[in-house]
Write an enzyme that holds these catalytic residues in place. Structure first.
Site: not given
Length: 410
Positions: A329, A381
């Protein structure tokens, strides 16, 4: 002879889409239509579908109206196709002749109303009066001013949009001390974007790591070869193709960044489908460059340009938007210097690009000016460790700062 009619029905909807909303009718009852002419737009939570006329004829009454939810096969309208119906087609309407000043109701308006008209340079003939015998009241004028201020002028530019596709609309100044509000229904796409953003926040353990990249060598390559590249391939050499290629190479070295979580399993994708976030006036969409590792720079640039055009025209299909293993993006096109991109589930990583700014940096003990860009990598994560995320982003930085590595796979 009875009129021959054809039914206009909701077409088959894309997979995983249960219904659609009638967004806009381009033709009204009584209008003449030609075969394959777009009659209306149907909005789903992913794409906008056009419904063409099945034949020449005259459009009958709408069976479904703007804002109404419909399902595949629902009746939208009827089209009269016989010759007699053609004679009843609505002729082009001529604009009404302007009223003369003598017919304006200002002459019989109260002094306060006449003063309000003069202060705002208004023509009383353009305002509908609700008083006795059609006389203008002060409320008529203030309501007209409030409605006028809420509508953007036709000459105004379309407002810029941020990376999430929200229009940056400047608030209109209140008219004569009156504060107005406007309530509009959320579009299907905007509602879906909101749902996915919340899903990403609630279902992932998102962290973001940052770095900066010196784009001098890429800029030098573009300056040196852009004219020849455009002549050879018919498109300009942008920087997005460098980022796509660098991302693909980094994904090959760090497979977890190209993987997804499915329940208690990890799915490692052995292909590289790169999503390119595109902001439109309806919201953010992410068309997919499939098998980007097999594309040359020119094909990447052509596909991105085609996606941008199709998104502006509302022609992106479900196939354009399905899947994707990694997303890029670019908030820099709107001036963003630094941001934390949100994951595009079920993907585990997303790269955020930002504005290119000339900044002083230290190089070989000297202070030099270089075209610098901050990079941001958001990652899940649960799947990608911090060490891997930092090394992944550093790999992209190295490849961009020395583009020859992209060709030599170093």
């Amino acid at each position: 002879m009875p009129n021959q009619t054809l039914e206009v029905r909701v077409p088959n909807l894309p997979e995983s889409v249960s219904d659609a909303t009638v967004a806009l009718w381009h033709k009204q009852p009584g209008d003449a239509v030609t075969k394959n002419e777009n009659l209306l737009d149907l909005e789903t939570d992913k794409v906008v579908l056009e419904v063409p006329a099945p034949a020449d004829g005259v459009l009958g009454e709408h069976s479904s109206h703007a804002g109404q939810r419909v399902k595949a096969g629902d009746l939208l309208a009827l089209i009269l196709t016989d010759a007699a119906a053609a004679k009843t087609a609505r002729p082009p309407t001529e604009p009404p002749a302007p009223k003369s000043e003598s017919s304006a109701p200002a002459a019989v308006a109260s002094p306060s109303v006449r003063r309000l008209l003069a202060e705002n340079n208004l023509d009383a003939a353009q305002i509908a009066g609700t008083g006795k015998d059609g006389r203008l009241t002060k409320e008529d004028v203030t309501s007209y001013l409030a409605e006028k201020s809420a509508k953007p002028a036709p000459s105004e530019r379309r407002p810029l949009e941020d990376d999430a596709g929200f229009a940056a609309v400047a608030a209109a100044p209140p008219a004569n001390g009156h504060r107005t509000e406007q309530r509009v229904p959320m579009t299907r796409l905007r509602a879906r974007i909101a749902e996915r953003l919340l899903e990403a926040q609630h279902s992932t353990a998102t962290l973001t790591t940052f770095n900066e990249v010196d784009l001098r060598r890429i800029m030098d390559l573009r300056a040196q070869y852009n004219a020849r590249f455009e002549k050879e391939h018919g498109i300009k050499l942008g920087i997005m193709s460098f980022f796509v290629k660098a991302a693909v190479e980094a994904l090959k070295r760090f497979p977890a960044a190209n993987a997804t979580i499915d329940g208690e399993d990890i799915i490692y994708h052995n292909y590289y489908d790169i999503g390119i976030a595109v902001s439109t006036n309806r919201g953010l969409v992410v068309p997919i460059l499939r098998d980007a590792d097999r594309m040359i720079f020119a094909n990447i640039e052509k596909n991105i340009a085609e996606f941008a055009q199709k998104s502006r025209e509302g022609r992106l299909s479900m196939d354009d938007l399905k899947g994707g293993t990694f997303t890029i993006t670019n908030g820099g096109i709107f001036g963003s210097l630094l941001s934390t991109p949100i994951l595009n589930p079920p993907q585990s990583t997303i790269l955020g690009m930002h504005a290119i700014k000339e900044r002083p940096i230290a190089e070989d003990g000297q202070v030099v000016i270089r075209p610098m860009m901050y990079l941001a990598l958001s990652y899940d994560h649960r799947l990608v460790d911090g060490r891997e995320a930092v090394q992944f982003l550093f790999t992209i930085k190295e490849l961009l700062e020395d583009p020859a590595r992209l060709l030599l796979h170093l």
